[in-house]
Design an enzyme around this catalytic site. Structure first.
Site, mmCIF file in Angstrom:
data_model
loop_
_atom_site.group_PDB
_atom_site.id
_atom_site.type_symbol
_atom_site.label_atom_id
_atom_site.label_comp_id
_atom_site.label_asym_id
_atom_site.label_seq_id
_atom_site.Cartn_x
_atom_site.Cartn_y
_atom_site.Cartn_z
ATOM 1 N N ARG A 88 0.770 -18.208 3.320
ATOM 2 C CA ARG A 88 1.701 -17.102 3.121
ATOM 3 C C ARG A 88 0.978 -15.776 2.973
ATOM 4 O O ARG A 88 1.436 -14.745 3.476
ATOM 5 C CB ARG A 88 2.579 -17.386 1.898
ATOM 6 C CG ARG A 88 3.591 -16.285 1.553
ATOM 7 C CD ARG A 88 4.384 -15.787 2.718
ATOM 8 N NE ARG A 88 4.984 -16.857 3.521
ATOM 9 C CZ ARG A 88 5.579 -16.659 4.681
ATOM 10 N NH1 ARG A 88 5.637 -15.441 5.208
ATOM 11 N NH2 ARG A 88 6.102 -17.678 5.341
ATOM 12 N N LYS A 142 0.297 8.229 1.452
ATOM 13 C CA LYS A 142 1.552 7.526 1.149
ATOM 14 C C LYS A 142 1.384 6.046 1.493
ATOM 15 O O LYS A 142 1.949 5.527 2.460
ATOM 16 C CB LYS A 142 2.708 8.156 1.919
ATOM 17 C CG LYS A 142 3.007 9.590 1.470
ATOM 18 C CD LYS A 142 4.141 10.196 2.271
ATOM 19 C CE LYS A 142 4.422 11.623 1.806
ATOM 20 N NZ LYS A 142 5.493 12.276 2.591
ATOM 21 N N GLU A 203 -1.866 23.919 2.640
ATOM 22 C CA GLU A 203 -0.530 23.645 3.142
ATOM 23 C C GLU A 203 0.267 24.942 3.195
ATOM 24 O O GLU A 203 0.360 25.657 2.196
ATOM 25 C CB GLU A 203 0.137 22.638 2.209
ATOM 26 C CG GLU A 203 1.556 22.258 2.539
ATOM 27 C CD GLU A 203 2.131 21.324 1.487
ATOM 28 O OE1 GLU A 203 2.930 21.795 0.647
ATOM 29 O OE2 GLU A 203 1.768 20.131 1.492
ATOM 30 N N ASP A 224 3.409 22.611 7.354
ATOM 31 C CA ASP A 224 4.268 21.634 6.691
ATOM 32 C C ASP A 224 5.743 21.819 7.025
ATOM 33 O O ASP A 224 6.297 22.920 6.862
ATOM 34 C CB ASP A 224 4.061 21.733 5.177
ATOM 35 C CG ASP A 224 4.751 20.612 4.420
ATOM 36 O OD1 ASP A 224 4.739 19.474 4.915
ATOM 37 O OD2 ASP A 224 5.294 20.880 3.338
#
Length: 288
Positions: A88, A142, A203, A224
């Site tokens: 698994r 992320k 940014e 951005d």
């Protein structure tokens, strides 16, 4: 490097305190098989799991290989109990990583196709990127806690760029920094504190702030949440600052990445490569 502590944590989570399910006698073989086409990644993690369990990995594809349905990715041989204990984990780790690699490959191919079309239409009269004329598709931070290494390697397997692996790799001046210290003040603040080897990325959300950031000392400028049209305008505004890399980010998908690639940016970063990639459908078959 995949540490023993990582493998132990994964196994502890899956096996619990008393695994009766896998108390199977004898020796067996096992195959990890793709049930749909995709790009392979994560086999290093699966191999480490089986190695830790004392199961021999007798064959494995290379990361980044393209596979079709019913193709074997990994073969193992060992005690049935331990082959089944690793089953698994192998499916979950490789399925997740291969999903990231598959999505990354799709984004890379879409971006490069659009980039080549744009070069052809403008006869090559576009912003010079540097040693490569291909726009880079990059991941972000992320990632899933505890699986960043797996996911970042999967991005590379798909042809993408890892971007920052962690906060120590580059200073990112974001909107919160600018709110506290101002654009020029924030860049100056961090410039005084970094090593000569550390880059500063800034940014910006408005086209006119891109050249401001470059003049203040930014090495990389992140455009951005701009539309492709706004991104192209920012690229044009940055024409006098050829040494500064331009990155587009925010809401970019496989479906619209080509529109951003055609603007002339150097890098396109996509959080969805890691946080929203569907797992590649795999199965594990024993005794074959």
């Amino acid at each position: 490097m995949i540490a023993d502590s990582d493998v132990e944590r994964w196994l502890r989570e899956d096996l619990g305190h008393h695994d009766v399910t896998n108390q199977v006698p004898g020796e067996t073989t096992g195959r990890l098989v793709a049930r749909e086409p995709g790009v392979v990644a994560g086999l290093d993690a699966a191999s480490r799991v089986f190695d830790y369990l004392g199961v021999d990995v007798v064959d494995s594809l290379e990361a980044g290989a393209s596979v079709e349905a019913d193709e074997t990715l990994l073969r193992v041989d060992g005690p049935a109990r331990d082959v089944l204990r690793g089953e698994r984990l192998a499916v979950n780790l490789v399925g997740h990583a291969s999903g990231v690699a598959t999505k990354t490959r799709a984004a890379v191919e879409a971006a490069r196709a659009a980039n080549r079309d744009a070069d052809s239409e403008t006869n090559g009269d576009r912003r010079v990127r540097g040693p490569s004329d291909e726009v880079r598709i990059a991941a972000t931070r992320k990632t899933t806690p505890g699986l960043r290494g797996l996911e970042k390697r999967a991005v590379v397997a798909g042809g993408g760029d890892t971007h920052r692996l962690d906060l120590s790799h580059m200073v990112m001046v974001k909107d919160n920094h600018v709110a506290e210290m101002g654009l020029e003040g924030a860049i100056s603040h961090f410039r005084e504190r970094i090593s000569f080897a550390t880059k500063i990325e800034v940014e910006v959300e408005d086209v006119e702030d891109a050249p401001r950031a470059a003049e203040a000392g930014a090495d990389v400028i992140l455009l951005d949440n701009m539309t492709p049209e706004e991104t192209r305008a920012a690229v044009e505004a940055m024409a006098p600052h050829e040494g500064v890399l331009l990155e587009a980010s925010g809401g970019i998908t496989v479906e619209n990445v080509g529109s951003y690639a055609a603007t002339g940016v150097d890098v396109i970063s996509m959080g969805s490569l890691t946080h929203s990639a569907p797992s590649l459908d795999l199965s594990f078959r024993t005794g074959e």
